[in-house]
Design a protein around this motif. Structure first.
Motif, PDB file in Angstrom:
ATOM      1  N   ALA A  13       0.845  -1.193   0.000  1.00 37.96           N
ATOM      2  CA  ALA A  13       0.000   0.000   0.000  1.00 37.96           C
ATOM      3  C   ALA A  13       0.883   1.246   0.000  1.00 37.96           C
ATOM      4  O   ALA A  13       1.894   1.300   0.705  1.00 37.96           O
ATOM      5  CB  ALA A  13      -0.910  -0.008   1.223  1.00 37.96           C
ATOM      6  N   GLY A  14       0.479   2.225  -0.792  1.00 35.02           N
ATOM      7  CA  GLY A  14       1.272   3.437  -0.949  1.00 35.02           C
ATOM      8  C   GLY A  14       2.270   3.366  -2.088  1.00 35.02           C
ATOM      9  O   GLY A  14       2.848   4.389  -2.466  1.00 35.02           O
ATOM     10  N   PHE A  16       3.544   1.993  -6.124  1.00 29.85           N
ATOM     11  CA  PHE A  16       3.100   2.325  -7.471  1.00 29.85           C
ATOM     12  C   PHE A  16       3.422   1.186  -8.426  1.00 29.85           C
ATOM     13  O   PHE A  16       4.294   0.363  -8.186  1.00 29.85           O
ATOM     14  CB  PHE A  16       3.762   3.625  -7.946  1.00 29.85           C
ATOM     15  N   ARG A  66      -4.866   9.732  -8.479  1.00 31.58           N
ATOM     16  CA  ARG A  66      -3.847   8.721  -8.160  1.00 31.58           C
ATOM     17  C   ARG A  66      -3.373   7.985  -9.420  1.00 31.58           C
ATOM     18  O   ARG A  66      -2.217   7.591  -9.500  1.00 31.58           O
ATOM     19  CB  ARG A  66      -4.402   7.692  -7.183  1.00 31.58           C
ATOM     20  N   ASN A  83      -0.427   5.268  -8.796  1.00 31.42           N
ATOM     21  CA  ASN A  83       0.318   5.737  -7.632  1.00 31.42           C
ATOM     22  C   ASN A  83      -0.540   5.642  -6.377  1.00 31.42           C
ATOM     23  O   ASN A  83      -1.765   5.516  -6.459  1.00 31.42           O
ATOM     24  CB  ASN A  83       0.763   7.181  -7.850  1.00 31.42           C
ATOM     25  N   SER A  84       0.091   5.739  -5.245  1.00 32.11           N
ATOM     26  CA  SER A  84      -0.616   5.710  -3.960  1.00 32.11           C
ATOM     27  C   SER A  84      -1.613   4.561  -3.911  1.00 32.11           C
ATOM     28  O   SER A  84      -2.788   4.743  -3.559  1.00 32.11           O
ATOM     29  CB  SER A  84      -1.331   7.042  -3.723  1.00 32.11           C
ATOM     30  N   LYS A  86      -3.854   1.385  -3.022  1.00 33.48           N
ATOM     31  CA  LYS A  86      -4.570   0.976  -1.832  1.00 33.48           C
ATOM     32  C   LYS A  86      -4.954  -0.500  -1.961  1.00 33.48           C
ATOM     33  O   LYS A  86      -5.089  -1.010  -3.073  1.00 33.48           O
ATOM     34  CB  LYS A  86      -5.834   1.813  -1.669  1.00 33.48           C
ATOM     35  N   ASP A  89      -7.502  -1.440  -4.458  1.00 29.28           N
ATOM     36  CA  ASP A  89      -7.167  -1.425  -5.885  1.00 29.28           C
ATOM     37  C   ASP A  89      -6.820  -2.827  -6.394  1.00 29.28           C
ATOM     38  O   ASP A  89      -6.621  -3.022  -7.595  1.00 29.28           O
ATOM     39  CB  ASP A  89      -5.972  -0.505  -6.157  1.00 29.28           C
TER      40      ASP A  89
END
Length: 121
Positions: A13-14, A16, A66, A83-84, A86, A89
């Protein structure tokens, strides 16, 4: 047009990832392209789309800010920069082509094989 998505994988998480979708055929530059995803036990949902020239893009609210969709018509490839990331996703991501541009409601067909993205918490 035939499509093949790749670039998925396991990420924290966080983090890319950048997905790519390679197209075969001579019509890619005139096709509008989209990314969709399907999480386990859920229906496929729209993620992002880009028109044939790359001038117009549209995103699902859940990824806006994101994710970024782009394309390189010289390489017959469309990209999805994520990006970013979670945990929500996590899904199999698919690319698709459309002949008529209506943003998220374009007539997407010609689905490619998906690529799995797993986001760990």
């Amino acid at each position: 047009v035939q499509l093949q998505a790749f670039g998925g994988g396991l990420v924290q998480a966080g983090g890319f990832l950048r997905l790519s979708c390679a197209a075969s055929g001579r019509t890619f530059s005139t096709n509008h392209m989209g990314w969709f995803r399907q999480a386990p036990g859920k229906e496929r949902e729209f993620v992002a789309a880009i028109n044939w020239s790359g001038v117009s893009t549209v995103y699902a609210d859940s990824v806006k800010g994101r994710f970024a969709i782009s394309r390189d018509n010289a390489k017959n490839t469309v990209y999805l920069q994520m990006n970013s990331l979670k945990p929500e996703d996590t899904a199999v991501y698919y690319c698709a082509a459309a002949s008529v541009w209506y943003g998220a409601r374009s007539n997407f067909g010609s689905w490619g094989q998906g690529t799995l993205v797993t986001v760990s918490s």
